[in-house]
Design a protein around this motif. Structure first.
Motif, short mmCIF file in Angstrom:
data_model
loop_
_atom_site.label_atom_id
_atom_site.label_comp_id
_atom_site.label_asym_id
_atom_site.label_seq_id
_atom_site.Cartn_x
_atom_site.Cartn_y
_atom_site.Cartn_z
N ASP A 1 4.08 1.96 -18.70
CA ASP A 1 2.67 1.74 -19.02
C ASP A 1 2.50 0.31 -19.53
N TYR A 2 2.50 -0.64 -18.61
CA TYR A 2 2.38 -2.04 -19.01
C TYR A 2 0.96 -2.39 -19.42
N GLY A 3 -0.01 -1.60 -19.00
CA GLY A 3 -1.39 -1.85 -19.39
C GLY A 3 -1.76 -1.27 -20.74
N VAL B 1 3.90 -5.55 -8.07
CA VAL B 1 3.14 -5.74 -6.83
C VAL B 1 1.93 -4.83 -6.81
N VAL B 2 2.13 -3.56 -7.12
CA VAL B 2 1.03 -2.59 -7.13
C VAL B 2 0.01 -2.95 -8.21
N ARG B 3 0.49 -3.43 -9.33
CA ARG B 3 -0.42 -3.79 -10.42
C ARG B 3 -1.36 -4.93 -10.00
N VAL C 1 -2.18 0.85 -13.99
CA VAL C 1 -1.14 1.50 -13.20
C VAL C 1 -0.15 2.17 -14.16
N VAL C 2 0.15 3.42 -13.89
CA VAL C 2 1.12 4.19 -14.68
C VAL C 2 2.19 4.69 -13.72
N ALA C 3 3.44 4.63 -14.13
CA ALA C 3 4.55 5.06 -13.27
C ALA C 3 5.45 6.02 -14.03
N PHE C 4 5.99 6.99 -13.28
CA PHE C 4 6.96 7.94 -13.81
C PHE C 4 8.27 7.71 -13.08
N TYR C 5 9.36 7.68 -13.83
CA TYR C 5 10.70 7.54 -13.25
C TYR C 5 11.53 8.74 -13.71
N THR C 6 11.96 9.57 -12.77
CA THR C 6 12.71 10.78 -13.09
C THR C 6 13.60 11.14 -11.91
N GLY C 7 14.13 12.35 -11.90
CA GLY C 7 15.03 12.79 -10.84
C GLY C 7 14.69 14.17 -10.34
N LYS C 8 15.23 14.50 -9.17
CA LYS C 8 14.99 15.83 -8.60
C LYS C 8 15.77 16.91 -9.34
#
Length: 427
Positions: free
Chosen positions: A27-29, A171-173, A180-187
């Motif tokens: 959450d850079y914003g 880039v997306v931002r 822009v919010v991003a989630f980083y996780t695993g299956k």
């Protein structure tokens, strides 16, 4: 309490089978700055709470990015090589409060997959050589999966993923019209969780003390836990007592049993429909030193059982003899004929056919038992039922009385009488 403990243990065992996977929230914003993360690494975030976080992120952002590892665990975060941690950028962003870390979330990818339905146009597989110009500002959410090469260590793979996430996010931002919010996780979590084999504990088999059985010509006795107590000692008697004397009459039976230190005398009276244990006497040296009135009995061929102690107090020295549990059943009264002053006991049972021996049908064992403890019989149940009906009638009557209302007008002898005028029809 035991049932609650088993339920909680089963619940923990069920949760142990689920994938507990770490999640990073980028959450850079600063739109999710109000979200607080518990510092305890052993705490688990439930699916419901994580769903609230996702919906809050959707409301506060324009684009949501989901970075997905095939396998992901806390052990991956702690990996280090000669270059240090592979998550260089994530580490720096966490120190600047731009990334939030959730150490344990229950099946996060499954929930993200339900909320953000993957489509053909919003799922991408990237490696270090993928051109990022393929993204535009029309996506509201999209998935990023990683393509890994061969002959790479786990630290090298994660370091490359860390760089790809940073490039994609910025880039997306730049292209997105808002936050822009991003989630980083695993299956899934590759670490095998040891399943707890819940083996029910078998109850310890408790062998009930059968006691001692005493069979006389006139009655059956079973004693459990016979002991004598004085001020200084307590002696237990487990041996079978000797039948010292047994006296029959038409209306009574007296059975005397001898232990090493004392004697017990059971005095019965016979009725037409049953028998009665009048009292039990305690004797020392042939002299009575204590007596306990009983007044209990049963029908013929029925026994009397009591699990409560029978206590006989010695009036001489204050000692006592206790029978912890006992069962008694006299046999059917015999036909006793009198010849002069001597009682002659025949072997015929007046209730049985001719030729049956004395107690031939009674020495087989105890019959049905009457318990000395509280119990419900047909008479007690009938009394309770009738009492309930009477109580119901009483309540109904009181209710009717309270519903009665007074007249709103009474006849006054001094007042103007009520006149009803009647007008008849024509002839």
């Amino acid at each position: 309490m035991r049932s609650i403990f088993i339920f909680l243990l089963a619940f923990q065992c069920a949760n142990a089978d689920k994938d507990i996977i770490p999640v990073f929230l980028m959450d850079y914003g600063g739109v999710m700055s109000h979200l607080t993360v518990e510092a305890n690494p052993f705490s688990k975030i439930s699916t419901a709470y994580f769903a609230d976080i996702i919906h809050d992120a959707i409301k506060r952002s324009e684009v949501v990015i989901i970075f997905v590892e095939d396998q992901f665990s806390v052990e991956d975060i702690t990996i280090k090589d000669k270059l240090g941690t592979p998550y260089h950028h994530l580490h720096q962003d966490m120190l600047e409060n731009k990334v939030k870390f959730f150490p344990g979330v229950i099946e996060p990818f499954k929930l993200l997959n339900q909320i953000f339905q993957p489509q053909q146009f919003n799922v991408f597989y990237l490696n270090s050589g993928t051109k990022l110009q393929m993204f535009d500002g029309h996506f509201k959410y999209f998935y990023i999966f990683f393509q890994d090469g061969k002959n790479e260590t786990r630290a090298e793979v994660l370091r490359r993923h860390d760089l790809i996430m940073r490039e994609v996010y910025f880039v997306v931002r730049q292209l997105a019209p808002g936050a822009v919010v991003a989630f980083y996780t695993g299956k899934m979590n590759p670490v095998e969780v040891e399943k707890i084999e819940f083996v029910p504990i078998s109850p310890i088999a408790v062998t009930r003390d059968p006691g001692v059985m005493v069979v006389t010509d006139g009655a059956l006795f079973r004693f459990v836990g016979v002991y004598a107590a004085t001020q200084t000692r307590r002696a237990t008697f487990n041996q079978i007592p000797m039948v010292a004397e047994e006296t029959w009459t038409l209306e009574s039976l007296s059975t005397k049993m001898a232990y090493t230190d004392f004697e017990l005398e059971f005095n019965f009276s016979f009725k037409d429909k049953g028998w009665l244990l009048e009292n039990v006497a305690l004797l020392e040296g042939g002299e009575e030193v204590g007596r306990t009135d009983m007044g209990v009995g049963a029908r013929w061929n029925w026994a009397y059982y009591c699990g409560e102690p029978l206590v006989l107090v010695n009036t001489r020295d204050g000692s006592s003899v206790t029978i912890s549990e006992y069962q008694i059943q006299p046999l059917k009264k015999r036909n006793i004929q009198r010849s002069g002053t001597e009682d002659i006991t025949t072997t015929e049972d007046p209730d049985a056919g001719s030729g049956s021996g004395a107690g031939s049908d009674d020495n087989k064992g105890f019959g049905s038992s009457v318990n000395c403890g509280p119990y419900y019989s047909a008479s007690i149940l009938a009394g309770l039922f009738i009492s309930g009906i009477c109580f119901g009638i009483l309540i109904f009557g009181v209710t009717i009385m309270y519903d009665c209302q007074n007249n709103d007008r009474y006849d006054d002898a001094q007042g103007k009488p009520l006149v009803i005028t009647f007008e008849g029809g024509g002839h």
